[in-house]
Write a protein that holds these residues in place. Structure first.
Motif, PDB file in Angstrom:
ATOM      1  N   ARG A   1      -1.291 -12.426   0.378  1.00 18.82           N
ATOM      2  CA  ARG A   1      -2.552 -11.877   0.908  1.00 18.82           C
ATOM      3  C   ARG A   1      -2.507 -10.345   0.885  1.00 18.82           C
ATOM      4  O   ARG A   1      -3.463  -9.690   0.472  1.00 18.82           O
ATOM      5  N   CYS A   2      -1.373  -9.802   1.316  1.00 14.91           N
ATOM      6  CA  CYS A   2      -1.228  -8.332   1.336  1.00 14.91           C
ATOM      7  C   CYS A   2      -1.277  -7.773  -0.081  1.00 14.91           C
ATOM      8  O   CYS A   2      -1.850  -6.703  -0.335  1.00 14.91           O
TER       9      CYS A   2
ATOM     10  N   VAL B   1      -4.417  -4.869  -4.264  1.00 18.83           N
ATOM     11  CA  VAL B   1      -5.057  -4.868  -5.590  1.00 18.83           C
ATOM     12  C   VAL B   1      -6.547  -4.559  -5.423  1.00 18.83           C
ATOM     13  O   VAL B   1      -7.127  -3.755  -6.160  1.00 18.83           O
ATOM     14  N   LYS B   2      -7.148  -5.188  -4.413  1.00 21.81           N
ATOM     15  CA  LYS B   2      -8.568  -4.988  -4.142  1.00 21.81           C
ATOM     16  C   LYS B   2      -8.860  -3.513  -3.831  1.00 21.81           C
ATOM     17  O   LYS B   2      -9.900  -2.974  -4.221  1.00 21.81           O
ATOM     18  N   LYS B   3      -7.929  -2.893  -3.145  1.00 24.40           N
ATOM     19  CA  LYS B   3      -8.102  -1.472  -2.808  1.00 24.40           C
ATOM     20  C   LYS B   3      -7.754  -0.562  -3.980  1.00 24.40           C
ATOM     21  O   LYS B   3      -7.661   0.654  -3.821  1.00 24.40           O
ATOM     22  N   LYS B   4      -7.495  -1.160  -5.129  1.00 28.88           N
ATOM     23  CA  LYS B   4      -7.187  -0.456  -6.373  1.00 28.88           C
ATOM     24  C   LYS B   4      -5.971   0.464  -6.245  1.00 28.88           C
ATOM     25  O   LYS B   4      -5.928   1.563  -6.812  1.00 28.88           O
TER      26      LYS B   4
ATOM     27  N   GLN C   1       0.845  -1.202   0.000  1.00 33.05           N
ATOM     28  CA  GLN C   1       0.000   0.000   0.000  1.00 33.05           C
ATOM     29  C   GLN C   1       0.878   1.248   0.000  1.00 33.05           C
ATOM     30  O   GLN C   1       0.551   2.239  -0.648  1.00 33.05           O
TER      31      GLN C   1
ATOM     32  N   THR D   1      -3.471  -9.350 -10.901  1.00 33.42           N
ATOM     33  CA  THR D   1      -3.922  -7.948 -10.952  1.00 33.42           C
ATOM     34  C   THR D   1      -4.762  -7.647 -12.190  1.00 33.42           C
ATOM     35  O   THR D   1      -5.492  -6.669 -12.208  1.00 33.42           O
TER      36      THR D   1
ATOM     37  N   LYS E   1      -2.867  -9.074  -2.641  1.00 31.32           N
ATOM     38  CA  LYS E   1      -4.251  -9.132  -3.132  1.00 31.32           C
ATOM     39  C   LYS E   1      -5.103  -8.030  -2.500  1.00 31.32           C
ATOM     40  O   LYS E   1      -5.986  -7.463  -3.158  1.00 31.32           O
ATOM     41  N   GLU E   2      -4.814  -7.745  -1.249  1.00 33.12           N
ATOM     42  CA  GLU E   2      -5.560  -6.691  -0.558  1.00 33.12           C
ATOM     43  C   GLU E   2      -5.295  -5.333  -1.221  1.00 33.12           C
ATOM     44  O   GLU E   2      -6.217  -4.556  -1.451  1.00 33.12           O
TER      45      GLU E   2
END
Ligand code: ATP
Length: 423
Positions: A190-191, A196-199, A164, A233, A193-194
């Motif tokens: 996991r971090c 990526v999820k948060k764009k 992040q 991604t 992917k998180e």
């Protein structure tokens, strides 16, 4: 560690000893860090020395540059400098520093720090080791388990907010994973992917993303990280319409093959910007307008954008002509000579028509860069007055040459004399 350093090529060893001596003269702790240390353990050749100095790194770099008579490029705002020794060898030198990210995905605030801080700010444990080349010459400083992760082939971030803070690390994780055949370990994954999820990839400055993407495309086997990126991604961060389909994958595979064909057959020609061919392949499904948007947003250099768009602007009629078995050599020359090698290789990868394949091969074999020997001076000697007629003569002569009717300078002269007589 000392043994590994001793086994380095003489050229690198000498540089390390010169840096050591300079550190001692100035009573400065000096360390090898980053990718160089990682590759030293892996036994992979790396000619980029990465040095951190606990003290004034820029001054150290200046002194080392004069000692080595090397060219120096200073990046004062970052407290770093690069010494260029030969096209193949460089030394990056930095003041050891601390970083913190006031906002995710923005540039960090940097201040001088100790070696420990400098190692902690790095992307992955495998890149966060140092080797003392000062007082305790050859001692490994491995505060975060980098050596263990190298042995276990793991890509591990330094802390859970790493992706992040700097989402370019997502691309870096994939690049190192695929280059060394490692695995991104579960918590890191996991971090990732998180983030990526948060764009986070859409928040970061596009140019920084571009630079990391280019590094991926410059890898020896870029298809592996490309497909891993597709899985983790996707490519919406390049453009919302972009999807890597089976067709794109087929094209990328074919690009790989054609680049190898070119390198094998024409090693003496200019080096291809292979990464650009892969990029054009990735963007193949986008419209011209969308491609223009990508070029503008990621600020590709003028020459790069020009090549990307020249490919996009190729018309169906062009492909049809190039796919004909009756095409004249002059036509092959006129169609392909204005294009870059990168675009021509991409055409060869994309269109499997046999005539087109042969015509492109003939172009590289025979016509590419064909010139005539005759100059304006020769025409003046033949009594032709300077003027637009010169260009006509040159064009006709080149045409005859492309069509195989003439070869030598004497034949060119005979040919021109005939044209003049006919006039
Ligand atoms: P390569 O073999 O591809 O050159 P490298 O590890 O030398 O890999 P560089 O991009 O030259 O990669 O970076 C040098 C070092 O700087 C890395 O090893 C890493 O420690 C650190 N680094 C680079 N980019 C980042 C980043 N985005 N975040 C944290 N540390 C980074």
């Amino acid at each position: 560690m000392k043994k590994l350093l001793e086994n380095l090529p003489e050229k690198l060893k000498d540089l390390i000893y010169q840096a050591k001596a300079l550190g001692e003269e100035n009573n400065l702790p000096v360390y090898l860090v980053g990718g160089f240390v990682r590759d030293l353990f892996l036994g992979v050749e790396n000619l980029d020395l990465d040095i951190v100095v606990e003290g004034d790194g820029i001054k150290f770099a200046q002194d080392l540059a004069s000692k080595l008579k090397a060219k120096i490029i200073r990046h004062k705002q970052f407290g770093t400098a690069t010494l260029i020794l030969e096209p193949q060898t460089k030394i990056d030198i930095a003041t050891s520093r601390k970083e913190y990210y006031p906002e995710p995905a923005h540039l960090p605030v940097v201040s001088p720090g100790r070696l420990k801080d400098d190692l902690f700010r790095r992307d992955f444990t495998i890149n966060a080791m140092a080797i003392d080349i000062g007082k305790n010459f050859g001692e490994l400083i491995d505060l975060f388990g980098g050596k263990r992760d190298l042995e276990q082939k793991k890509i591990r971030i330094m802390h859970v907010l790493s992706f992040q803070d700097d989402p370019t690390r997502i691309l870096r994780a994939v690049r190192f994973e695929k280059r060394y055949n490692f695995k991104i370990e579960p918590l890191t994954l996991r971090c990732l992917k998180e983030a990526v999820k948060k764009k986070m990839l859409e928040v970061i400055q596009a140019q920084r993303l571009r630079d990391e993407l280019i590094l991926i495309l410059k890898e020896k086997y870029p298809l592996k990280p490309i497909m891993r990126l597709k899985e983790l991604t996707g490519f919406k961060f390049l453009h919302p319409h972009l999807n890597i389909t089976k067709k794109t994958y087929g094209l990328l595979k074919s690009i790989e093959k054609e680049i190898n064909w070119f390198k094998k057959n024409y090693p003496q020609r200019r080096t291809l910007d292979s990464w650009l061919i892969y990029l054009m392949g990735l963007l193949d499904a986008l419209s011209i307008e969308d491609t223009e948007i990508v070029c503008k947003r990621f600020v590709f250099r003028r020459g790069e954008e020009k090549r990307i768009l020249s490919y996009k602007n190729i018309k169906k009629s062009f492909i049809k002509e190039l796919s004909s078995n009756k095409i004249k050599p002059k036509k092959i020359f006129c169609l392909l000579e204005p294009l870059s090698y990168e675009v021509i290789i991409l055409l060869k990868a994309k269109y499997k028509n046999l005539n087109l394949q042969r015509n492109i091969q003939d172009y590289f074999e025979i016509y590419n860069g064909m010139k005539i020997y005759i100059s304006g001076k020769d025409l003046r000697k033949l009594g032709v007055l300077p003027g637009p007629y010169y260009q006509k003569i040159f064009t006709k002569t080149l045409e005859a040459k492309l069509n195989g009717k003439i070869k030598t300078k004497e034949q060119e002269l005979m040919f021109i004399k005939k044209i003049i007589l006919k006039k």
